[in-house]
Design an enzyme around this catalytic site. Structure first.
Site, PDB file in Angstrom:
ATOM      1  N   GLY A   1       0.857  -1.187   0.000  1.00 51.89           N
ATOM      2  CA  GLY A   1       0.000   0.000   0.000  1.00 51.89           C
ATOM      3  C   GLY A   1       0.889   1.231   0.000  1.00 51.89           C
ATOM      4  O   GLY A   1       1.669   1.428   0.940  1.00 51.89           O
TER       5      GLY A   1
ATOM      6  N   GLY B   1      -0.319   4.309  -0.244  1.00 47.56           N
ATOM      7  CA  GLY B   1      -1.197   5.452   0.030  1.00 47.56           C
ATOM      8  C   GLY B   1      -0.585   6.316   1.114  1.00 47.56           C
ATOM      9  O   GLY B   1       0.640   6.366   1.278  1.00 47.56           O
TER      10      GLY B   1
ATOM     11  N   VAL C   1      -0.638   6.204   4.540  1.00 46.93           N
ATOM     12  CA  VAL C   1       0.116   5.545   5.621  1.00 46.93           C
ATOM     13  C   VAL C   1       1.343   4.832   5.050  1.00 46.93           C
ATOM     14  O   VAL C   1       2.446   4.938   5.591  1.00 46.93           O
ATOM     15  CB  VAL C   1      -0.770   4.546   6.405  1.00 46.93           C
ATOM     16  CG1 VAL C   1       0.054   3.819   7.459  1.00 46.93           C
ATOM     17  CG2 VAL C   1      -1.957   5.247   7.052  1.00 46.93           C
TER      18      VAL C   1
ATOM     19  N   ASP D   1       2.036  -1.310  -4.534  1.00 50.79           N
ATOM     20  CA  ASP D   1       0.624  -0.911  -4.625  1.00 50.79           C
ATOM     21  C   ASP D   1       0.033  -1.532  -5.876  1.00 50.79           C
ATOM     22  O   ASP D   1       0.763  -1.929  -6.783  1.00 50.79           O
ATOM     23  CB  ASP D   1       0.503   0.623  -4.656  1.00 50.79           C
ATOM     24  CG  ASP D   1      -0.862   1.105  -4.185  1.00 50.79           C
ATOM     25  OD1 ASP D   1      -0.971   1.579  -3.038  1.00 50.79           O
ATOM     26  OD2 ASP D   1      -1.847   0.985  -4.962  1.00 50.79           O
TER      27      ASP D   1
ATOM     28  N   ARG E   1     -10.980   5.369   6.757  1.00 47.48           N
ATOM     29  CA  ARG E   1     -12.271   5.964   7.133  1.00 47.48           C
ATOM     30  C   ARG E   1     -12.477   7.323   6.503  1.00 47.48           C
ATOM     31  O   ARG E   1     -11.535   8.071   6.264  1.00 47.48           O
ATOM     32  CB  ARG E   1     -12.307   6.178   8.652  1.00 47.48           C
ATOM     33  CG  ARG E   1     -12.628   4.976   9.407  1.00 47.48           C
ATOM     34  CD  ARG E   1     -13.052   5.339  10.796  1.00 47.48           C
ATOM     35  NE  ARG E   1     -11.959   5.758  11.660  1.00 47.48           N
ATOM     36  CZ  ARG E   1     -12.148   6.198  12.895  1.00 47.48           C
ATOM     37  NH1 ARG E   1     -13.369   6.284  13.383  1.00 47.48           N
ATOM     38  NH2 ARG E   1     -11.121   6.535  13.654  1.00 47.48           N
TER      39      ARG E   1
ATOM     40  N   ARG F   1     -14.440   2.452  12.245  1.00 45.81           N
ATOM     41  CA  ARG F   1     -13.431   1.547  11.676  1.00 45.81           C
ATOM     42  C   ARG F   1     -14.092   0.242  11.237  1.00 45.81           C
ATOM     43  O   ARG F   1     -13.713  -0.364  10.239  1.00 45.81           O
ATOM     44  CB  ARG F   1     -12.339   1.252  12.716  1.00 45.81           C
ATOM     45  CG  ARG F   1     -11.512   2.481  13.085  1.00 45.81           C
ATOM     46  CD  ARG F   1     -10.442   2.144  14.105  1.00 45.81           C
ATOM     47  NE  ARG F   1      -9.646   3.307  14.477  1.00 45.81           N
ATOM     48  CZ  ARG F   1      -9.913   4.089  15.524  1.00 45.81           C
ATOM     49  NH1 ARG F   1     -10.952   3.837  16.305  1.00 45.81           N
ATOM     50  NH2 ARG F   1      -9.129   5.111  15.797  1.00 45.81           N
TER      51      ARG F   1
ATOM     52  N   HIS G   1      -8.556  -1.732  18.960  1.00 47.84           N
ATOM     53  CA  HIS G   1      -8.323  -0.385  18.415  1.00 47.84           C
ATOM     54  C   HIS G   1      -9.670   0.216  18.012  1.00 47.84           C
ATOM     55  O   HIS G   1     -10.047   0.233  16.847  1.00 47.84           O
ATOM     56  CB  HIS G   1      -7.401  -0.502  17.204  1.00 47.84           C
ATOM     57  CG  HIS G   1      -7.043   0.809  16.591  1.00 47.84           C
ATOM     58  ND1 HIS G   1      -6.616   1.891  17.315  1.00 47.84           N
ATOM     59  CD2 HIS G   1      -7.049   1.217  15.288  1.00 47.84           C
ATOM     60  CE1 HIS G   1      -6.367   2.901  16.490  1.00 47.84           C
ATOM     61  NE2 HIS G   1      -6.633   2.518  15.264  1.00 47.84           N
TER      62      HIS G   1
HETATM   63  N1  LIG Z   1      -3.871   0.976  12.803  1.00 43.61           N
HETATM   64  C1  LIG Z   1      -3.986   2.285  12.834  1.00 43.61           C
HETATM   65  O1  LIG Z   1      -3.777   2.890  13.872  1.00 43.61           O
HETATM   66  C2  LIG Z   1      -4.342   3.041  11.588  1.00 43.61           C
HETATM   67  C3  LIG Z   1      -4.178   4.426  11.519  1.00 43.61           C
HETATM   68  C4  LIG Z   1      -4.474   5.088  10.325  1.00 43.61           C
HETATM   69  C5  LIG Z   1      -4.955   4.369   9.231  1.00 43.61           C
HETATM   70  N2  LIG Z   1      -5.132   3.029   9.349  1.00 43.61           N
HETATM   71  C6  LIG Z   1      -5.624   2.225   8.235  1.00 43.61           C
HETATM   72  O2  LIG Z   1      -4.582   2.038   7.278  1.00 43.61           O
HETATM   73  C7  LIG Z   1      -5.171   1.763   5.997  1.00 43.61           C
HETATM   74  C8  LIG Z   1      -4.509   2.650   4.933  1.00 43.61           C
HETATM   75  O3  LIG Z   1      -4.843   4.001   5.147  1.00 43.61           O
HETATM   76  P1  LIG Z   1      -4.343   5.112   4.111  1.00 43.61           P
HETATM   77  O4  LIG Z   1      -4.750   6.410   4.670  1.00 43.61           O
HETATM   78  O5  LIG Z   1      -2.921   4.875   3.740  1.00 43.61           O
HETATM   79  O6  LIG Z   1      -5.268   4.767   2.840  1.00 43.61           O
HETATM   80  P2  LIG Z   1      -4.963   5.155   1.314  1.00 43.61           P
HETATM   81  O7  LIG Z   1      -6.265   4.998   0.585  1.00 43.61           O
HETATM   82  O8  LIG Z   1      -4.244   6.440   1.238  1.00 43.61           O
HETATM   83  O9  LIG Z   1      -3.950   3.982   0.837  1.00 43.61           O
HETATM   84  C9  LIG Z   1      -4.314   2.656   0.688  1.00 43.61           C
HETATM   85  C10 LIG Z   1      -3.521   2.115  -0.514  1.00 43.61           C
HETATM   86  O10 LIG Z   1      -3.678   0.688  -0.566  1.00 43.61           O
HETATM   87  C11 LIG Z   1      -3.657   0.340  -1.939  1.00 43.61           C
HETATM   88  N3  LIG Z   1      -4.214  -1.014  -2.129  1.00 43.61           N
HETATM   89  C12 LIG Z   1      -5.499  -1.408  -2.098  1.00 43.61           C
HETATM   90  N4  LIG Z   1      -5.586  -2.737  -2.323  1.00 43.61           N
HETATM   91  C13 LIG Z   1      -4.324  -3.180  -2.497  1.00 43.61           C
HETATM   92  C14 LIG Z   1      -3.757  -4.470  -2.751  1.00 43.61           C
HETATM   93  N5  LIG Z   1      -4.521  -5.559  -2.878  1.00 43.61           N
HETATM   94  N6  LIG Z   1      -2.421  -4.562  -2.864  1.00 43.61           N
HETATM   95  C15 LIG Z   1      -1.632  -3.465  -2.747  1.00 43.61           C
HETATM   96  N7  LIG Z   1      -2.114  -2.225  -2.493  1.00 43.61           N
HETATM   97  C16 LIG Z   1      -3.435  -2.086  -2.383  1.00 43.61           C
HETATM   98  C17 LIG Z   1      -4.495   1.432  -2.608  1.00 43.61           C
HETATM   99  O11 LIG Z   1      -4.277   1.476  -4.006  1.00 43.61           O
HETATM  100  C18 LIG Z   1      -4.014   2.677  -1.856  1.00 43.61           C
HETATM  101  O12 LIG Z   1      -2.951   3.305  -2.545  1.00 43.61           O
HETATM  102  C19 LIG Z   1      -6.674   1.993   6.177  1.00 43.61           C
HETATM  103  O13 LIG Z   1      -7.320   0.751   6.352  1.00 43.61           O
HETATM  104  C20 LIG Z   1      -6.763   2.822   7.441  1.00 43.61           C
HETATM  105  O14 LIG Z   1      -8.003   2.677   8.099  1.00 43.61           O
HETATM  106  C21 LIG Z   1      -4.833   2.371  10.498  1.00 43.61           C
END
Ligand SMILES: NC(=O)c1ccc[n+]([C@@H]2O[C@H](COP(=O)([O-])OP(=O)(O)OC[C@H]3O[C@@H](n4cnc5c(N)ncnc54)[C@H](O)[C@@H]3O)[C@@H](O)[C@H]2O)c1
Length: 310
Positions: free
Chosen positions: A10, A12, A14, A34, A83, A89, A176
């Site tokens: 990923g 994105g 994070v 990604d 989200r 969540r 969480h």
């Molecule tokens: N654990 C925590 O404390 C915490 C904190 C913040 C966000 N998150 C979670 O982290 C996740 C990512 O958040 P984000 O803001 O980076 O989202 P984002 O949409 O910016 O990035 C997600 C990325 O994953 C990619 N993706 C989707 N399916 C894929 C696959 N099969 N293989 C490879 N890549 C794939 C997408 O193309 C996208 O670029 C979310 O589920 C969010 O809820 C968790």
């Protein structure tokens, strides 16, 4: 000496931020992956181009091809929907479980000896999914949430007390979600129990802000947090890769521990080269036990939903 290899799935918000922080900390070779063509490549190139300025020398590549991830030591999974305002969540479960399933199968195929740190939400259920699909030994699958939630609590305490964030040490347990459990009895300011420094009402207020810390950011940005979550994921990876034996709150497998009975939930644990090396069992009082049970019940309900979706 062989260099560590870290795959971040990923690219994105994070994932890319995790890659950037890991690169500046010289944690090893980084593969950012990604499904969107060009996204991981572009972000990896941008991070690499920052290295002459930041005087770091990361080897980082971006790709859509799992072959490039082969033999990773650590796989950090951030691929999943985040989200938006108005969402919990848990609303992400059905969509993200399929992504984690797909990603986990690739981790087994290309990096069967890796340690997995899941970041996607709903966190505890996504860790459960990754463990179930990979079949990896339980100490090698974990989730990042407690590091972030404790950081939020620590930050709010430091601001309230006017002290350095470095002086705050806190423990946080549970899933969480809004029922996470910051534990003031186990929180101190350079060894001084926080309960000596703040009254119950103020502590309760800061606990409430911590529980709502995620949605506070979502409401401001229209998107979930990424700087602090990425820092949390890197902290865990660093503890493992450098075999630091760091005590961190993280989502870990517990069976007899806290009478959990075989689920992944937030607990204090020692992180080292073997992943979760030990879950630390605190002597919780009755009120803390009741809160933990409530949070664990929620975690178990989500795991049941995952079982139905897989
Ligand atoms: N654990 C925590 O404390 C915490 C904190 C913040 C966000 N998150 C979670 O982290 C996740 C990512 O958040 P984000 O803001 O980076 O989202 P984002 O949409 O910016 O990035 C997600 C990325 O994953 C990619 N993706 C989707 N399916 C894929 C696959 N099969 N293989 C490879 N890549 C794939 C997408 O193309 C996208 O670029 C979310 O589920 C969010 O809820 C968790």
């Amino acid at each position: 000496m062989a260099r560590n290899k870290i795959t971040i799935v990923g690219a994105g918000k994070v994932g890319a931020t995790t890659a950037h922080i890991a690169a500046t900390k010289h944690l090893g070779d980084i593969v950012l992956l990604d499904i969107i063509e060009g996204l991981a490549e572009g972000k990896a190139l941008d991070i690499a181009e920052a290295s002459p300025i930041q005087l770091s020398s990361p080897r980082i590549i971006g790709t859509c091809d799992w072959e490039s991830t082969a033999e990773s030591d650590i796989v950090i999974i951030t691929s999943g929907f985040p989200r938006k305002p108005g969402m919990s969540r848990d609303d992400l479960l059905a969509k993200n479980v399929q992504i984690i399933k797909d990603v986990s199968r690739n981790v087994v195929k290309y990096s069967p000896n890796s340690i997995i740190i899941v970041v996607c939400n709903p966190l505890d259920a996504m860790v459960y999914t990754a463990a179930k699909i990979t079949g990896f030994v339980k100490n090698k699958v974990m989730g990042m949430a407690g590091v972030l939630d404790s950081a939020r609590f620590s930050y709010f305490l430091a601001c309230e007390l006017g002290v350095s964030v470095e002086d705050i040490k806190c423990v946080l347990m549970g899933g969480h979600g809004d029922d996470m459990i910051p534990l003031p009895r186990f929180t101190s300011v350079k060894g001084i129990p926080v309960t000596e420094l703040l009254d119950e009402e103020k502590i309760a207020e800061l606990i409430e802000r911590t529980r709502k810390g995620g949605i506070e950011i979502v409401n401001l940005l229209g998107h979930s947090a990424y700087y602090a979550p990425a820092a949390g994921a890197v902290k865990m990876a660093e503890a493992i890769l450098k075999d630091k034996k760091t005590v961190l709150s993280c989502c870990a497998y517990c069976d007899s521990e806290y009478n959990v009975g075989g689920y992944f939930v937030g607990v204090p644990a020692i992180l080292g080269k073997n992943g979760i090396e030990k879950v630390i069992e605190l002597n919780l009082n009755e009120a803390e036990k009741a809160q933990f049970k409530e949070s664990l019940d929620h975690v178990k309900q989500l795991a049941l939903k995952v079982d139905k979706l897989l």
